[in-house]
Design an enzyme around this catalytic site. Structure first.
Site, short mmCIF file in Angstrom:
data_model
loop_
_atom_site.label_atom_id
_atom_site.label_comp_id
_atom_site.label_asym_id
_atom_site.label_seq_id
_atom_site.Cartn_x
_atom_site.Cartn_y
_atom_site.Cartn_z
N GLU A 133 -10.44 0.48 3.95
CA GLU A 133 -10.27 1.70 3.15
C GLU A 133 -11.57 2.10 2.47
O GLU A 133 -11.92 3.28 2.41
CB GLU A 133 -9.17 1.45 2.12
CG GLU A 133 -8.88 2.57 1.17
CD GLU A 133 -7.89 2.12 0.11
OE1 GLU A 133 -8.32 1.89 -1.04
OE2 GLU A 133 -6.70 1.96 0.43
N SER A 144 0.85 -1.19 0.00
CA SER A 144 0.00 0.00 0.00
C SER A 144 0.88 1.24 0.00
O SER A 144 1.96 1.24 0.59
CB SER A 144 -0.91 0.01 1.23
OG SER A 144 -1.74 1.16 1.24
#
Length: 304
Positions: free
Chosen positions: A180, A121
């Site tokens: 997320e 990420s």
């Protein structure tokens, strides 16, 4: 240390540059050549073809695949398995389904090779800020590759770690992406509420900047929101069409399989589907956030 990077997309290319800045020897290959030329200009070595990695790396070799999940990764893995030698390591840094990762690890192990899955990420800001690395696989190759992970991470002792056996890295990244979805949806909805409160004449761009410092909702996602709102809070060039990478779907399915209630993540996924059949401000802001970390914001003329 030396490593080969296969796949120089938005993240893969920046990761190669960060490794070069960290003093590593990086061999690169990519289907399109412009990212290769950029990496070579920064100090990387170009492998004319995938088969050339073996000659350009010293044993034990490490090859990092940064490719789209699915058949592209599968085919590259099969090619590398035929080229590499026992003791070499293949790393999958893409968003592969963890079930596929566990299966592939078995195939690789049968050839005497190591397989490491790295949930990655950081988006397009990772070059400057570093990447969050969630690593699965056997501990021995992970420790051998420690200098690579320490360079890619925000700091040698922060933002990365070995989280479990084969598949664990991609599983943790899957859940990360599910979370997320929920965070992005909450931000988008909140800003739409403020945008609709016309009687108060709120400046949502100003508010996003206020919240970035000191508030409990400060985050990189809020940074992306502020950046999107800065030029024009009405987001005229953003279509309210939000893609999903697949990891949100997998997270919801895993929650169902494990009997874990996950209403926020599930509804956030559903709202991405709604965005493809509606025109609303929250969807525009979601699309803008996703574009900020490497996705695509579709302009209205391109949305059909």
């Amino acid at each position: 240390m030396e490593i080969a990077m296969v796949g120089l997309g938005r993240m893969g290319g920046n990761m190669a540059h960060r490794l070069l800045q960290g003093g590593h020897r990086v061999v690169v290959w990519n289907r399109s050549k412009e990212p290769v030329r950029e990496a070579v200009a920064a100090g990387a070595l170009e492998a004319p073809g995938v088969s050339d990695f073996v000659q350009m790396l010293t044993s034990p070799r490490a090859v990092w695949m940064m490719l789209p999940a699915g058949d592209v990764t599968e085919q590259m893995l099969l090619a590398l398995m035929d080229l590499l030698e026992p003791g070499d390591t293949i790393i999958d840094g893409g968003n592969s389904n963890y079930h596929e990762t566990i299966r592939r690890a078995g195939l690789v192990k049968a050839r005497g090779l190591h397989y490491v899955d790295v949930g990655t990420s950081g988006g397009i800001w990772g070059l400057a800020e570093g990447y969050s690395l969630m690593i699965g696989g056997d501990i021995e190759p992970v420790e051998r590759l420690r200098p690579i992970f320490e360079t890619l991470a925000p700091a040698p002792d922060k933002g990365w770690g070995h989280v479990g056996p084969h598949g664990a890295g991609h599983f943790v990244k899957m859940v990360h992406n599910g979370i997320e979805y929920g965070m992005m949806q909450a931000l988008a909805e909140g800003f739409e509420i403020m945008k609709k409160k016309t009687a108060l004449e709120l400046d949502v761009s100003q508010i996003s900047e206020i919240w970035r410092y000191g508030s409990v909702v400060r985050s990189w996602l809020l940074d992306l929101t502020a950046s999107a709102l800065k030029d024009d809070p009405n987001l005229p060039d953003i279509a309210p069409w939000v893609a999903d990478s697949g990891e949100g779907r997998w997270t919801v399915q895993e929650a169902i399989d494990l009997d874990v209630p996950a209403p926020a993540i599930t509804l956030a996924l559903m709202m991405r589907f709604v965005s493809r059949n509606d025109d609303n401000y929250a969807a525009k802001l979601l699309a803008a956030m996703r574009a900020g970390f490497g996705g695509h914001a579709i302009k209205p003329a391109e949305s059909h």
